[in-house]
Design an enzyme around this catalytic site. Sequence first.
Site, PDB file in Angstrom:
ATOM      1  N   ASN A  80      38.166  36.423  42.527  1.00 32.54           N
ATOM      2  CA  ASN A  80      36.788  36.615  42.099  1.00 32.54           C
ATOM      3  C   ASN A  80      35.828  35.789  42.952  1.00 32.54           C
ATOM      4  O   ASN A  80      36.114  35.487  44.099  1.00 32.54           O
ATOM      5  CB  ASN A  80      36.638  36.350  40.595  1.00 32.54           C
ATOM      6  CG  ASN A  80      35.695  37.333  39.949  1.00 32.54           C
ATOM      7  OD1 ASN A  80      34.508  37.322  40.217  1.00 32.54           O
ATOM      8  ND2 ASN A  80      36.230  38.211  39.111  1.00 32.54           N
ATOM      9  N   ARG A  81      34.672  35.419  42.372  1.00 24.36           N
ATOM     10  CA  ARG A  81      33.565  34.914  43.177  1.00 24.36           C
ATOM     11  C   ARG A  81      33.376  33.407  43.051  1.00 24.36           C
ATOM     12  O   ARG A  81      33.556  32.834  41.977  1.00 24.36           O
ATOM     13  CB  ARG A  81      32.257  35.622  42.779  1.00 24.36           C
ATOM     14  CG  ARG A  81      32.274  37.112  43.079  1.00 24.36           C
ATOM     15  CD  ARG A  81      31.098  37.843  42.453  1.00 24.36           C
ATOM     16  NE  ARG A  81      31.074  39.243  42.856  1.00 24.36           N
ATOM     17  CZ  ARG A  81      31.690  40.230  42.203  1.00 24.36           C
ATOM     18  NH1 ARG A  81      32.372  39.959  41.116  1.00 24.36           N
ATOM     19  NH2 ARG A  81      31.622  41.472  42.629  1.00 24.36           N
ATOM     20  N   HIS A 106      37.388  36.975  46.325  1.00 20.89           N
ATOM     21  CA  HIS A 106      38.812  37.305  46.435  1.00 20.89           C
ATOM     22  C   HIS A 106      39.494  36.669  47.645  1.00 20.89           C
ATOM     23  O   HIS A 106      40.292  37.309  48.335  1.00 20.89           O
ATOM     24  CB  HIS A 106      38.994  38.820  46.465  1.00 20.89           C
ATOM     25  CG  HIS A 106      38.703  39.503  45.164  1.00 20.89           C
ATOM     26  ND1 HIS A 106      38.774  38.855  43.940  1.00 20.89           N
ATOM     27  CD2 HIS A 106      38.326  40.783  44.885  1.00 20.89           C
ATOM     28  CE1 HIS A 106      38.476  39.705  42.970  1.00 20.89           C
ATOM     29  NE2 HIS A 106      38.180  40.871  43.504  1.00 20.89           N
ATOM     30  N   HIS A 181      45.118  42.878  41.283  1.00 19.39           N
ATOM     31  CA  HIS A 181      43.927  43.741  41.213  1.00 19.39           C
ATOM     32  C   HIS A 181      44.306  45.213  41.043  1.00 19.39           C
ATOM     33  O   HIS A 181      43.667  46.104  41.619  1.00 19.39           O
ATOM     34  CB  HIS A 181      43.094  43.555  42.480  1.00 19.39           C
ATOM     35  CG  HIS A 181      41.628  43.785  42.302  1.00 19.39           C
ATOM     36  ND1 HIS A 181      41.101  44.997  41.928  1.00 19.39           N
ATOM     37  CD2 HIS A 181      40.570  42.960  42.470  1.00 19.39           C
ATOM     38  CE1 HIS A 181      39.782  44.912  41.885  1.00 19.39           C
ATOM     39  NE2 HIS A 181      39.431  43.674  42.192  1.00 19.39           N
ATOM     40  N   TYR A 183      44.355  48.865  39.737  1.00 21.03           N
ATOM     41  CA  TYR A 183      43.422  49.784  39.083  1.00 21.03           C
ATOM     42  C   TYR A 183      44.250  50.775  38.269  1.00 21.03           C
ATOM     43  O   TYR A 183      45.037  51.535  38.828  1.00 21.03           O
ATOM     44  CB  TYR A 183      42.620  50.577  40.110  1.00 21.03           C
ATOM     45  CG  TYR A 183      41.559  49.843  40.863  1.00 21.03           C
ATOM     46  CD1 TYR A 183      40.210  50.140  40.675  1.00 21.03           C
ATOM     47  CD2 TYR A 183      41.879  48.882  41.827  1.00 21.03           C
ATOM     48  CE1 TYR A 183      39.210  49.499  41.402  1.00 21.03           C
ATOM     49  CE2 TYR A 183      40.890  48.234  42.555  1.00 21.03           C
ATOM     50  CZ  TYR A 183      39.555  48.552  42.339  1.00 21.03           C
ATOM     51  OH  TYR A 183      38.585  47.919  43.066  1.00 21.03           O
ATOM     52  N   ASP A 253      31.939  44.274  34.917  1.00 17.70           N
ATOM     53  CA  ASP A 253      32.501  43.451  35.996  1.00 17.70           C
ATOM     54  C   ASP A 253      32.306  42.000  35.578  1.00 17.70           C
ATOM     55  O   ASP A 253      31.602  41.228  36.212  1.00 17.70           O
ATOM     56  CB  ASP A 253      31.797  43.739  37.324  1.00 17.70           C
ATOM     57  CG  ASP A 253      32.564  43.208  38.534  1.00 17.70           C
ATOM     58  OD1 ASP A 253      33.642  42.608  38.341  1.00 17.70           O
ATOM     59  OD2 ASP A 253      32.073  43.383  39.673  1.00 17.70           O
ATOM     60  N   GLN A 290      39.042  39.375  34.000  1.00 14.28           N
ATOM     61  CA  GLN A 290      37.933  40.149  34.542  1.00 14.28           C
ATOM     62  C   GLN A 290      38.219  41.619  34.255  1.00 14.28           C
ATOM     63  O   GLN A 290      39.158  42.196  34.801  1.00 14.28           O
ATOM     64  CB  GLN A 290      37.794  39.920  36.055  1.00 14.28           C
ATOM     65  CG  GLN A 290      36.534  40.511  36.664  1.00 14.28           C
ATOM     66  CD  GLN A 290      35.334  39.577  36.555  1.00 14.28           C
ATOM     67  OE1 GLN A 290      35.444  38.467  36.056  1.00 14.28           O
ATOM     68  NE2 GLN A 290      34.197  40.018  37.055  1.00 14.28           N
ATOM     69  N   GLU A 318      42.014  41.789  35.382  1.00 11.87           N
ATOM     70  CA  GLU A 318      42.451  40.745  36.306  1.00 11.87           C
ATOM     71  C   GLU A 318      42.481  39.406  35.575  1.00 11.87           C
ATOM     72  O   GLU A 318      41.449  38.775  35.381  1.00 11.87           O
ATOM     73  CB  GLU A 318      41.498  40.673  37.496  1.00 11.87           C
ATOM     74  CG  GLU A 318      41.284  41.992  38.220  1.00 11.87           C
ATOM     75  CD  GLU A 318      39.989  41.993  39.013  1.00 11.87           C
ATOM     76  OE1 GLU A 318      39.801  41.111  39.872  1.00 11.87           O
ATOM     77  OE2 GLU A 318      39.129  42.853  38.745  1.00 11.87           O
TER      78      GLU A 318
END
Length: 353
Positions: A80-81, A106, A181, A183, A253, A290, A318
């Site tokens: 993440n950030r 990431h 991650h 999907y 998100d 997340q 996540e």
Amino acid sequence: MSITSKPFGRMPDGKPIQLFTLTNAAGMTADISDLGGIIVALRTPDRDGNLADITLGYETAEPYLRKGPYFGALIGRFANRLEGAAFELNGALYKLAKNDGNNTLHGGIEGFDKKLWDASVVAAPNGGEALRLTYVSPDGEEGYPGTLTATVTYTLTDDNELVLDYEATTDKDTIVNLTNHAYFNLAGHAAGDIGGHVLTIDADKFTPVSAECVPTGEIRDVAGTPMDFRQPAAIAPGFASGDEQIANGGGYDHNWVLNVSGAKLEKFAEVYEPTTGRVMEAFTTKPGVQFYSGNFLDGSEVGKGGAVYGKRAGLCLETQYFPNAMKHRHFPSPVLRPGETYRHTTSYKFSAR
């Protein structure tokens, strides 16, 4: 469980990439690559026993080497950030790559998702085989201090549960936040919008984000917001809610503050897809998740079988330490020191009803 392997492509330096297939007694399979620990495919049964691949991804390794949406990949060193693409540790400022506006995302320009991990087949805890992947990240890689040795072990049980056991050690104080991650689209990877999926998240609070999708430091109650998934709810209505947080994320998100102890594997979420009956239960020892609703998919990614992955074609859960944790010290600490072992487990269990 048994494991087989086959060639999947080559790295830019020519090293071979392998694809490992884990198969359990029930017939479920998981395809996992030593490139980025990527979950390339998961084939699970619907209510009629029909198997379908429920994760977005590509047929060959080459597209995964491009900058992309991190389909199925291990994320590190820091998922993440991180705001401002920098963090302070022990009084020193570490500058990272700005690969998401003014922030780092990431792991940076070339995170763990782009690395070739060392693969070995090991004994699974309850018999059969498990896939163990190891990567040694050198001191200073992507700006992070310390040589980090990371190991992720994938086990597919006969109960249709894919278990990911994460471990990491370091020779210097550093930060680490590993996740996967994947999907998911329980109707099938090519089925389109996941808005009809019914989601439950065991969390009373979440961490609001700025317009840059970075947590502000606030921890807010989910009650009365589109973030309230304490009871099963379809995902789609939240997109049209007009909520500022949905606008900031372009959809979902955000990080949820999970009602888990961290001391043992505990269920934190469930996803149900009504048309096929598929159910995914998710368990973790991590403090946050997340939930990402595939907002940035735009139809430019062509995946397995020629599937075109448009907006919200898959959802991610996540598990993680909270994003931007070095900016907000009241968040759980992602600092790892020599002599300590970063250790977490996350699993996804599949069934149908």
